[in-house]
Write an enzyme that holds these catalytic residues in place. Sequence first.
Site, PDB file in Angstrom:
ATOM      1  N   TYR A   1       0.873  -1.170   0.000  1.00  0.00           N
ATOM      2  CA  TYR A   1       0.000   0.000   0.000  1.00  0.00           C
ATOM      3  C   TYR A   1       0.910   1.220   0.000  1.00  0.00           C
ATOM      4  O   TYR A   1       1.601   1.488   0.977  1.00  0.00           O
ATOM      5  CB  TYR A   1      -0.932  -0.026   1.217  1.00  0.00           C
ATOM      6  CG  TYR A   1      -1.994  -1.087   1.081  1.00  0.00           C
ATOM      7  CD1 TYR A   1      -3.231  -0.779   0.526  1.00  0.00           C
ATOM      8  CD2 TYR A   1      -1.744  -2.402   1.465  1.00  0.00           C
ATOM      9  CE1 TYR A   1      -4.202  -1.755   0.381  1.00  0.00           C
ATOM     10  CE2 TYR A   1      -2.711  -3.383   1.321  1.00  0.00           C
ATOM     11  CZ  TYR A   1      -3.934  -3.052   0.778  1.00  0.00           C
ATOM     12  OH  TYR A   1      -4.901  -4.020   0.625  1.00  0.00           O
ATOM     13  N   ILE A   2       0.953   1.918  -1.110  1.00  0.00           N
ATOM     14  CA  ILE A   2       1.897   3.006  -1.318  1.00  0.00           C
ATOM     15  C   ILE A   2       1.500   4.206  -0.461  1.00  0.00           C
ATOM     16  O   ILE A   2       0.352   4.665  -0.486  1.00  0.00           O
ATOM     17  CB  ILE A   2       1.980   3.365  -2.815  1.00  0.00           C
ATOM     18  CG1 ILE A   2       2.444   2.121  -3.606  1.00  0.00           C
ATOM     19  CG2 ILE A   2       2.914   4.541  -3.043  1.00  0.00           C
ATOM     20  CD1 ILE A   2       2.326   2.247  -5.099  1.00  0.00           C
TER      21      ILE A   2
END
Length: 157
Positions: free
Chosen positions: A37-38
């Site tokens: 999850y950036i």
Amino acid sequence: MELPKYALFEHERRFLVDPARCPPLDGAAMVRIEDLYIVATRLRLRRVTGAGAAPVYKLCRKYLSDDPVSAPITNLYLTAEEFAQLDVLPGNRISKCRYRIDGFGLDVFEGRHAGLIIAEIEAPTQAAVLAQMMPGWAMREVTGDPAYSGAELARTA
């Protein structure tokens, strides 16, 4: 909610599984899922391996929605090289094994969340997913509980 350009609605429900009542997973179809999850985005980079198939790489954007069951989502499938370029971005990682049981995906989490099992069911329409019954081996529905979202679990992993 208006559907963003190139997005599709994802209709899904999620249930917390009681590990003591979880159906047997031996022999069930399984894939390993690794998510990044950036940071500071709504983007998820995913690698799916297993089941004797070539790895699948994709970049996903899940849009905010007032409806916990139905939300717009966009996926972009990547090459291994494209995935490698994005996999160095800062973010929160989580991994799980997904088993297919009775139409549900049972996500058995690894690492800090070992022991956590979440069942997920999707359908082509909101009405169809709402018609699904909670399986007998589930403890409660967590569809609208942000603590059980992939992004939040990764953040706390």
